[in-house]
Design an enzyme around this catalytic site. Sequence first.
Site, PDB file in Angstrom:
ATOM      1  N   ARG A  57      -9.037  51.469  15.040  1.00 54.03           N
ATOM      2  CA  ARG A  57      -8.440  51.063  16.487  1.00 54.03           C
ATOM      3  C   ARG A  57      -9.501  51.713  17.659  1.00 54.03           C
ATOM      4  NH1 ARG A  57      -3.090  51.472  14.078  1.00 54.03           N
ATOM      5  NH2 ARG A  57      -2.874  53.569  14.010  1.00 54.03           N
ATOM      6  N   PHE A  64      -1.627  39.769  13.332  1.00 51.85           N
ATOM      7  CA  PHE A  64      -0.879  40.681  12.404  1.00 51.85           C
ATOM      8  C   PHE A  64      -0.747  41.949  13.223  1.00 51.85           C
ATOM      9  CE2 PHE A  64      -3.069  37.838   9.360  1.00 51.85           C
ATOM     10  CZ  PHE A  64      -2.220  37.318   8.714  1.00 51.85           C
ATOM     11  N   ASP A  85       2.729  38.223  15.541  1.00 47.30           N
ATOM     12  CA  ASP A  85       3.080  38.856  14.211  1.00 47.30           C
ATOM     13  C   ASP A  85       4.300  38.267  14.336  1.00 47.30           C
ATOM     14  OD1 ASP A  85       2.475  41.783  13.064  1.00 47.30           O
ATOM     15  OD2 ASP A  85       4.777  41.184  12.868  1.00 47.30           O
ATOM     16  N   SER A  86       4.998  38.145  12.989  1.00 47.21           N
ATOM     17  CA  SER A  86       5.939  37.604  12.738  1.00 47.21           C
ATOM     18  C   SER A  86       7.534  38.277  12.990  1.00 47.21           C
ATOM     19  CB  SER A  86       6.173  37.113  11.082  1.00 47.21           C
ATOM     20  OG  SER A  86       5.837  38.262  10.454  1.00 47.21           O
ATOM     21  N   ASP A 137      -5.735  41.690  10.428  1.00 48.99           N
ATOM     22  CA  ASP A 137      -5.089  42.774   9.617  1.00 48.99           C
ATOM     23  C   ASP A 137      -3.750  42.679   9.136  1.00 48.99           C
ATOM     24  OD1 ASP A 137      -4.926  45.695   8.715  1.00 48.99           O
ATOM     25  OD2 ASP A 137      -3.997  46.406  10.552  1.00 48.99           O
ATOM     26  N   CYS A 159      -5.806  45.501   2.870  1.00 49.30           N
ATOM     27  CA  CYS A 159      -5.531  46.791   2.401  1.00 49.30           C
ATOM     28  C   CYS A 159      -4.933  46.513   1.046  1.00 49.30           C
ATOM     29  CB  CYS A 159      -4.303  47.177   3.312  1.00 49.30           C
ATOM     30  SG  CYS A 159      -2.978  45.928   3.861  1.00 49.30           S
TER      31      CYS A 159
HETATM   32  N1  SAH Z   1      -2.574  46.123  12.751  1.00 50.99           N
HETATM   33  C1  SAH Z   1      -1.370  46.755  12.731  1.00 50.99           C
HETATM   34  C2  SAH Z   1      -0.832  46.715  11.431  1.00 50.99           C
HETATM   35  C3  SAH Z   1      -0.535  45.403  10.828  1.00 50.99           C
HETATM   36  S1  SAH Z   1       0.469  45.389   9.159  1.00 50.99           S
HETATM   37  C4  SAH Z   1      -1.501  48.067  13.486  1.00 50.99           C
HETATM   38  O1  SAH Z   1      -2.686  48.510  13.527  1.00 50.99           O
HETATM   39  O2  SAH Z   1      -0.500  48.834  13.648  1.00 50.99           O
HETATM   40  C5  SAH Z   1       0.792  43.769   8.959  1.00 50.99           C
HETATM   41  C6  SAH Z   1       1.882  42.960  10.207  1.00 50.99           C
HETATM   42  O3  SAH Z   1       1.788  41.478   9.672  1.00 50.99           O
HETATM   43  C7  SAH Z   1       3.195  43.405   9.997  1.00 50.99           C
HETATM   44  O4  SAH Z   1       3.505  43.930  11.273  1.00 50.99           O
HETATM   45  C8  SAH Z   1       3.956  42.150   9.692  1.00 50.99           C
HETATM   46  O5  SAH Z   1       5.108  41.931  10.472  1.00 50.99           O
HETATM   47  C9  SAH Z   1       3.013  41.083   9.815  1.00 50.99           C
HETATM   48  N2  SAH Z   1       3.081  40.072   9.364  1.00 50.99           N
HETATM   49  C10 SAH Z   1       3.284  39.646   7.857  1.00 50.99           C
HETATM   50  N3  SAH Z   1       3.035  38.601   7.338  1.00 50.99           N
HETATM   51  C11 SAH Z   1       2.759  37.526   8.632  1.00 50.99           C
HETATM   52  C12 SAH Z   1       2.574  36.421   8.924  1.00 50.99           C
HETATM   53  N4  SAH Z   1       2.554  35.407   7.897  1.00 50.99           N
HETATM   54  N5  SAH Z   1       2.559  36.021  10.212  1.00 50.99           N
HETATM   55  C13 SAH Z   1       2.380  36.884  11.173  1.00 50.99           C
HETATM   56  N6  SAH Z   1       2.888  38.138  10.916  1.00 50.99           N
HETATM   57  C14 SAH Z   1       2.928  38.657   9.681  1.00 50.99           C
END
Ligand code: SAH
Length: 399
Positions: free
Chosen positions: A212, A228, A250-251, A300, A340
């Site tokens: 970040r 995400f 994000d979902s 991510d 990850c």
């Molecule tokens: N980059 C973030 C962490 C991401 S974790 C940080 O630094 O804090 C992955 C995220 O993807 C989660 O918040 C989850 O809600 C979201 N997610 C999972 N599948 C998804 C999809 N198909 N579309 C959108 N968001 C999704």
Amino acid sequence: MPATIVLKPGRERSLLQKHPWVFSGALARVDGDPQPGDTVEVCAAGGDFLAWASYNPHSNIRARIWSWKREDVPGPDLLRARLTAALALRKALVPSAETSALRLVHAESDGLPGFIVDRYNDTLVVQCLTAGADAWRDAFVVMLVEQTGAAAVYERSDVDVRALEGLPERTGALYGPPPGGAITIQENGLSFLVDIARGHKTGFYLDQRRNRQRVRELVAGRSLLNCFSYSGGFSVYALAGGASDVLSVDSSAAALDLGRRNMDANRLPAERAEWLEEDVFHTLRRLRDRARSFDAIILDPPKFAPTAAQAERAARGYKDINLLAFKLLRPGGLLFTFSCSGGVSAELFQKIVAGAALDAGVQARVVERLEQAPDHPVALNFPEGAYLKGLVVEVAGAG
Ligand code: SAH
């Protein structure tokens, strides 16, 4: 007398290299009647002592090594010594003036298989991933409070991997009051709301802290798409670093709500941040169809492949989103792309991203490689501990 597990001939090799797992297929026999989480002695086929381990008859990882010396019998003294070392390492690694949330214990890589401990201000969040960790949980929590002076300890053992161990999910206060709502932590001088009881993992993706910060340093003046986004960690850093605008996708509505509040907490201009609750796979296609473009994109995603067995399906997912991202980037644009998935190696990940660039018809080069923050160390005898990999890829400029 602890029970003994005896390995098949030749199967001691990985233990002699200090790999901390014994798979079910390596076992010749079990002498005694150990219960899940019990300490067992691990012996080679010829009877030589190899290690002390915690046993779990329900897991494919049948035993996890606590210690390699006969005199290091697993128990409170051993746990305390490992915890002391883990805490000392964090003190040296993460400056506490700017950052109040960090991983204190990273399981096998800290010699404490199955235990994850994250600190959020003066609250600790514990995850027990294995039967061995369950067996020592209560004693370990007492030591944690003693050594850190924490005001509260909360358990978030609601993780999928427990099912592989035959263990139910479990959450709740272990010491002190339960969290009364989201709390505000500091990270590199920025503020973030963390919902310890209901957030993902233990509440925040601490492993991305350094990355970040890198985004903050690289995106000044750029228009960013953060896919995400969770609670907008990268988005907050980007605006703090002078990005012109950020679209976060994000979902999870709850995560996006925290994201909006995180903008306010850092007095960042809300009008430069847009939040979209949608499946990223759909968003990327829609943005492509509308010929939108960005100067930087972050991908991510969640773990597509927890183990190597799911790597192929995961590869398709990574290829898909990276290909679409390349199509949305302007010349000179930056892609911050992460995986990850334990089952996808750094080498495989780079191949997938290379394939995506090729199919998208863009020339691009890796300008930086990223990994998990140093409070998530990787013991050299446990390469599986290195799960987060990222690439900063620059798309070639016009001409
Ligand atoms: N980059 C973030 C962490 C991401 S974790 C940080 O630094 O804090 C992955 C995220 O993807 C989660 O918040 C989850 O809600 C979201 N997610 C999972 N599948 C998804 C999809 N198909 N579309 C959108 N968001 C999704």
